[in-house]
Design an enzyme around this catalytic site. Structure first.
Site, PDB file in Angstrom:
ATOM      1  N   ASP A  68      54.561  73.307  85.730  1.00  0.00           N
ATOM      2  CA  ASP A  68      55.340  73.097  84.285  1.00  0.00           C
ATOM      3  C   ASP A  68      56.628  73.591  84.425  1.00  0.00           C
ATOM      4  OD1 ASP A  68      56.327  73.244  81.981  1.00  0.00           O
ATOM      5  OD2 ASP A  68      54.711  74.378  80.897  1.00  0.00           O
ATOM      6  N   GLU A 118      59.303  64.817  78.452  1.00  0.00           N
ATOM      7  CA  GLU A 118      58.494  63.976  77.344  1.00  0.00           C
ATOM      8  C   GLU A 118      59.534  63.074  77.059  1.00  0.00           C
ATOM      9  OE1 GLU A 118      55.543  63.986  76.278  1.00  0.00           O
ATOM     10  OE2 GLU A 118      54.998  65.715  77.490  1.00  0.00           O
ATOM     11  N   THR A 163      69.959  60.110  79.797  1.00  0.00           N
ATOM     12  CA  THR A 163      69.565  58.380  79.079  1.00  0.00           C
ATOM     13  C   THR A 163      70.600  58.208  78.194  1.00  0.00           C
ATOM     14  OG1 THR A 163      68.270  57.786  77.212  1.00  0.00           O
ATOM     15  CG2 THR A 163      68.137  59.928  77.084  1.00  0.00           C
ATOM     16  N   ASP A 164      70.769  56.839  78.014  1.00  0.00           N
ATOM     17  CA  ASP A 164      71.720  56.145  77.117  1.00  0.00           C
ATOM     18  C   ASP A 164      71.695  56.547  75.647  1.00  0.00           C
ATOM     19  OD1 ASP A 164      69.629  54.607  76.593  1.00  0.00           O
ATOM     20  OD2 ASP A 164      70.753  52.945  76.955  1.00  0.00           O
ATOM     21  N   GLU A 165      70.419  57.053  75.296  1.00  0.00           N
ATOM     22  CA  GLU A 165      70.198  57.392  73.833  1.00  0.00           C
ATOM     23  C   GLU A 165      70.885  58.706  73.420  1.00  0.00           C
ATOM     24  OE1 GLU A 165      66.163  56.890  73.073  1.00  0.00           O
ATOM     25  OE2 GLU A 165      65.756  55.509  74.736  1.00  0.00           O
ATOM     26  N   TYR A 205      63.793  62.832  70.482  1.00  0.00           N
ATOM     27  CA  TYR A 205      63.809  62.686  72.011  1.00  0.00           C
ATOM     28  C   TYR A 205      65.298  62.879  72.529  1.00  0.00           C
ATOM     29  CZ  TYR A 205      64.071  60.093  76.266  1.00  0.00           C
ATOM     30  OH  TYR A 205      64.540  59.517  77.769  1.00  0.00           O
ATOM     31  N   LYS A 210      67.408  65.531  75.007  1.00  0.00           N
ATOM     32  CA  LYS A 210      67.909  65.112  76.206  1.00  0.00           C
ATOM     33  C   LYS A 210      69.555  65.632  75.995  1.00  0.00           C
ATOM     34  CE  LYS A 210      66.554  63.258  79.232  1.00  0.00           C
ATOM     35  NZ  LYS A 210      65.729  63.919  80.521  1.00  0.00           N
ATOM     36  N   HIS A 262      65.445  54.015  63.682  1.00  0.00           N
ATOM     37  CA  HIS A 262      65.282  53.241  64.692  1.00  0.00           C
ATOM     38  C   HIS A 262      66.953  52.788  65.269  1.00  0.00           C
ATOM     39  CE1 HIS A 262      63.316  49.498  66.564  1.00  0.00           C
ATOM     40  NE2 HIS A 262      64.039  49.928  67.384  1.00  0.00           N
TER      41      HIS A 262
HETATM   42  P1  NAD Z   1      57.538  59.338  81.780  1.00  0.00           P
HETATM   43  O1  NAD Z   1      57.062  60.018  80.637  1.00  0.00           O
HETATM   44  O2  NAD Z   1      56.699  58.228  82.456  1.00  0.00           O
HETATM   45  O3  NAD Z   1      57.035  60.615  83.023  1.00  0.00           O
HETATM   46  C1  NAD Z   1      57.291  61.899  82.956  1.00  0.00           C
HETATM   47  C2  NAD Z   1      56.822  62.843  83.774  1.00  0.00           C
HETATM   48  O4  NAD Z   1      57.416  64.002  83.705  1.00  0.00           O
HETATM   49  C3  NAD Z   1      55.378  62.708  83.848  1.00  0.00           C
HETATM   50  O5  NAD Z   1      54.848  62.624  85.278  1.00  0.00           O
HETATM   51  C4  NAD Z   1      54.975  63.959  83.136  1.00  0.00           C
HETATM   52  O6  NAD Z   1      53.450  64.456  83.662  1.00  0.00           O
HETATM   53  C5  NAD Z   1      55.875  64.807  83.610  1.00  0.00           C
HETATM   54  N1  NAD Z   1      56.148  66.048  82.860  1.00  0.00           N
HETATM   55  C6  NAD Z   1      56.176  66.115  81.394  1.00  0.00           C
HETATM   56  N2  NAD Z   1      56.358  67.555  81.152  1.00  0.00           N
HETATM   57  C7  NAD Z   1      56.423  68.200  82.454  1.00  0.00           C
HETATM   58  C8  NAD Z   1      56.719  69.652  82.601  1.00  0.00           C
HETATM   59  N3  NAD Z   1      56.769  70.445  81.556  1.00  0.00           N
HETATM   60  N4  NAD Z   1      56.662  70.011  84.002  1.00  0.00           N
HETATM   61  C9  NAD Z   1      56.559  69.146  84.878  1.00  0.00           C
HETATM   62  N5  NAD Z   1      56.330  67.765  84.468  1.00  0.00           N
HETATM   63  C10 NAD Z   1      56.281  67.548  83.151  1.00  0.00           C
HETATM   64  O7  NAD Z   1      58.934  59.239  82.067  1.00  0.00           O
HETATM   65  P2  NAD Z   1      59.883  58.312  82.713  1.00  0.00           P
HETATM   66  O8  NAD Z   1      59.911  57.136  81.863  1.00  0.00           O
HETATM   67  O9  NAD Z   1      59.596  58.126  84.274  1.00  0.00           O
HETATM   68  O10 NAD Z   1      61.384  58.951  82.645  1.00  0.00           O
HETATM   69  C11 NAD Z   1      61.692  60.024  83.518  1.00  0.00           C
HETATM   70  C12 NAD Z   1      62.945  60.743  83.319  1.00  0.00           C
HETATM   71  O11 NAD Z   1      64.064  59.435  83.095  1.00  0.00           O
HETATM   72  C13 NAD Z   1      63.002  61.478  82.027  1.00  0.00           C
HETATM   73  O12 NAD Z   1      63.952  62.636  81.813  1.00  0.00           O
HETATM   74  C14 NAD Z   1      63.829  60.213  80.883  1.00  0.00           C
HETATM   75  O13 NAD Z   1      64.364  61.228  79.806  1.00  0.00           O
HETATM   76  C15 NAD Z   1      64.830  59.737  81.755  1.00  0.00           C
HETATM   77  N6  NAD Z   1      65.033  58.226  81.355  1.00  0.00           N
HETATM   78  C16 NAD Z   1      63.814  57.352  81.000  1.00  0.00           C
HETATM   79  C17 NAD Z   1      64.600  56.150  80.767  1.00  0.00           C
HETATM   80  C18 NAD Z   1      63.341  55.053  80.605  1.00  0.00           C
HETATM   81  O14 NAD Z   1      63.743  53.910  80.343  1.00  0.00           O
HETATM   82  N7  NAD Z   1      61.841  55.257  80.940  1.00  0.00           N
HETATM   83  C19 NAD Z   1      65.839  55.616  80.863  1.00  0.00           C
HETATM   84  C20 NAD Z   1      66.607  56.814  81.115  1.00  0.00           C
HETATM   85  C21 NAD Z   1      66.452  57.979  81.242  1.00  0.00           C
HETATM   86  P1  TYD Z   2      60.686  52.110  73.978  1.00  0.00           P
HETATM   87  O1  TYD Z   2      59.861  51.105  74.912  1.00  0.00           O
HETATM   88  O2  TYD Z   2      59.769  52.699  73.147  1.00  0.00           O
HETATM   89  O3  TYD Z   2      61.954  52.437  74.337  1.00  0.00           O
HETATM   90  P2  TYD Z   2      63.118  53.098  73.603  1.00  0.00           P
HETATM   91  O4  TYD Z   2      62.597  53.316  72.069  1.00  0.00           O
HETATM   92  O5  TYD Z   2      63.395  54.360  74.326  1.00  0.00           O
HETATM   93  O6  TYD Z   2      64.448  52.270  73.383  1.00  0.00           O
HETATM   94  O7  TYD Z   2      61.107  50.714  72.738  1.00  0.00           O
HETATM   95  C1  TYD Z   2      61.954  49.814  73.161  1.00  0.00           C
HETATM   96  C2  TYD Z   2      62.302  48.932  71.943  1.00  0.00           C
HETATM   97  O8  TYD Z   2      61.264  48.417  71.522  1.00  0.00           O
HETATM   98  C3  TYD Z   2      62.705  49.733  70.806  1.00  0.00           C
HETATM   99  O9  TYD Z   2      63.702  48.854  69.996  1.00  0.00           O
HETATM  100  C4  TYD Z   2      61.346  49.955  69.866  1.00  0.00           C
HETATM  101  C5  TYD Z   2      60.837  48.534  70.211  1.00  0.00           C
HETATM  102  N1  TYD Z   2      59.283  48.527  70.193  1.00  0.00           N
HETATM  103  C6  TYD Z   2      58.562  47.465  69.483  1.00  0.00           C
HETATM  104  O10 TYD Z   2      59.031  46.804  68.539  1.00  0.00           O
HETATM  105  N2  TYD Z   2      57.036  47.686  69.676  1.00  0.00           N
HETATM  106  C7  TYD Z   2      56.452  48.603  70.021  1.00  0.00           C
HETATM  107  O11 TYD Z   2      55.132  48.736  70.402  1.00  0.00           O
HETATM  108  C8  TYD Z   2      57.315  49.787  70.982  1.00  0.00           C
HETATM  109  C9  TYD Z   2      56.725  50.566  71.838  1.00  0.00           C
HETATM  110  C10 TYD Z   2      58.646  49.597  71.133  1.00  0.00           C
END
Ligand code: NAD
Ligand code: TYD
Length: 339
Positions: free
Chosen positions: A62, A87, A128-130, A153, A157, A279
């Site tokens: 962790d 997360e 993240t862009d968020e 979330y 971040k 949203h």
């Molecule tokens: P994911 O949820 O698929 O994976 C997260 C990983 O982190 C998992 O393997 C989980 O087991 C591990 N984890 C969670 N809590 C932990 C802890 N306390 N200690 C150690 N490991 C832990 O997420 P993802 O989509 O691969 O995103 C990875 C990173 O990129 C995140 O920081 C997210 O904010 C960032 N990010 C994601 C996106 C996207 O579109 N998915 C876009 C921009 C940035």
């Molecule tokens: P998501 O993949 O959860 O990424 P984020 O919220 O981080 O951008 O969602 C992408 C977009 O899709 C967001 O506008 C929410 C929408 N969405 C749905 O309409 N239905 C769904 O079941 C999910 C998971 C997301």
């Protein structure tokens, strides 16, 4: 040899990043520290110890546990930290913000303290862009824009980004922050839009579309993002933030329709459901800074990337069927059962 700690390496982006590092470099060794939450899957990195002897080690743990983190830093003599552990799902953060603060904020503080104590050369935070909040119909986010997160979330971040800034200013930590738009590609947990729609459509289940389906995201193929993370780690300037985006703005409904058409499934599977609270309407990234300074730009065209992604899910049914169990099914029922 450069020893890199990749946290969250059994998640979606972490898995793709570790594979890219091991394939595309000869002098990087990866230590993967992952807690294996519902989103982390050890199967994703299966065989890497054998395929890359001496270059890949998995440690279950962790990032918010200082003893565990200190042990990893002590044992492995780390040069670079790539922090992806988080997360990551907005909807879950709306249900329960606590674990988001613990991992995404407190976990980062633990890693930062260890990075200082063990004098690592570079800390890379995958943000993240968020964190910028939401855009109207025009414009793109650039690095100078204020932080205005709207979900627990994105707030967690943004908090981490500010904490890193303070460690750079106060302690002189060498760190860069990358902020990327929505990723898609292999190994994404099927609770996020694209994989959820692919697996539901494949099984002729209803496809939940929030609100009117007109929210816009800027989609990037995960490999492009991972290449950018490696670039930032190697040659980014300490203290700087680098935006990355995919040049592929799409309304959610356009994506759902494209997936249905590719799978030859009827549009009657679409089910408009209650909107997500708070949203964000639109995200779009201006990545001109990393392009000008580091020569990075996205390479994968959205239509090609989407087809590759859908094909991957069709070829890896047992992967997603195995993880859609227990906690996930309960979550899914809570999420969509009452809508
Ligand atoms: P994911 O949820 O698929 O994976 C997260 C990983 O982190 C998992 O393997 C989980 O087991 C591990 N984890 C969670 N809590 C932990 C802890 N306390 N200690 C150690 N490991 C832990 O997420 P993802 O989509 O691969 O995103 C990875 C990173 O990129 C995140 O920081 C997210 O904010 C960032 N990010 C994601 C996106 C996207 O579109 N998915 C876009 C921009 C940035
Ligand atoms: P998501 O993949 O959860 O990424 P984020 O919220 O981080 O951008 O969602 C992408 C977009 O899709 C967001 O506008 C929410 C929408 N969405 C749905 O309409 N239905 C769904 O079941 C999910 C998971 C997301």
């Amino acid at each position: 040899m450069i020893t890199a700690l990749v946290t969250g390496g059994c998640g979606f982006i972490g898995t793709n990043l570790i594979r890219l590092i091991l394939e595309s470099t000869h002098d990087w060794k990866v230590i993967n520290l992952d807690l294996l939450t519902y989103a982390g899957n050890l199967e994703n990195t299966l065989g890497l110890e054998q395929d890359y002897p001496g270059r890949y080690i998995f440690v279950k743990g962790d990032i918010a546990d200082p003893e565990m983190v200190n042990r990893v830093f002590q044992e492995h003599g780390l040069d670079v930290i790539l922090n992806l552990a988080a997360e990551s799902h907005v909807d879950r953060s709306i249900e329960d913000a606590g674990v988001f603060i613990r991992t995404n904020v407190m976990g980062v503080q633990v890693l930062l303290d260890a990075a200082l104590k063990y004098k690592v050369q570079r800390f890379v935070q995958i943000s993240t862009d968020e964190v910028y909040g939401s855009l109207g119909p025009q414009g793109r986010f650039n690095e100078a824009m204020p932080l205005a997160p709207n979900s627990p979330y994105s707030a967690s971040k943004a908090a981490a980004d500010l904490l890193i800034r303070s460690y750079i200013k106060t302690y002189g930590l060498d760190a860069v922050i990358t902020r990327c738009s929505n990723n898609y590609g292999p190994f994404q947990f099927p609770e996020k839009l694209i994989p959820l729609i692919v697996v539901n459509a494949h099984e002729d289940k209803e496809l939940p579309v929030y609100g009117d389906g007109k929210n816009v995201r800027d989609w990037i193929f995960v490999e492009d993002h991972c290449r950018g993370i490696i670039t930032a780690a190697r040659s980014g300037v300490s203290g700087e933030i680098y935006n990355m985006g995919g040049d592929a703005e799409k309304e959610n409904i356009e994506i759902v329709s494209s997936i249905l058409d590719y799978l030859h499934k009827p549009h009657s599977l679409i089910r408009y459901v209650k909107d997500r609270p708070g949203h964000d309407f639109r995200y779009a990234m201006d990545y001109s800074k990393i392009e000008a300074e580091q020569g990075w730009r996205p390479r994968v065209n959205f239509d090609d990337g989407l087809k590759r992604t859908i094909d991957w899910y069709l070829e890896h049914k047992s992967w997603w069927q195995r993880i859609r169990t227990g906690d996930y099914l309960e979550y899914y029922e809570r999420m969509y059962g009452g809508r």
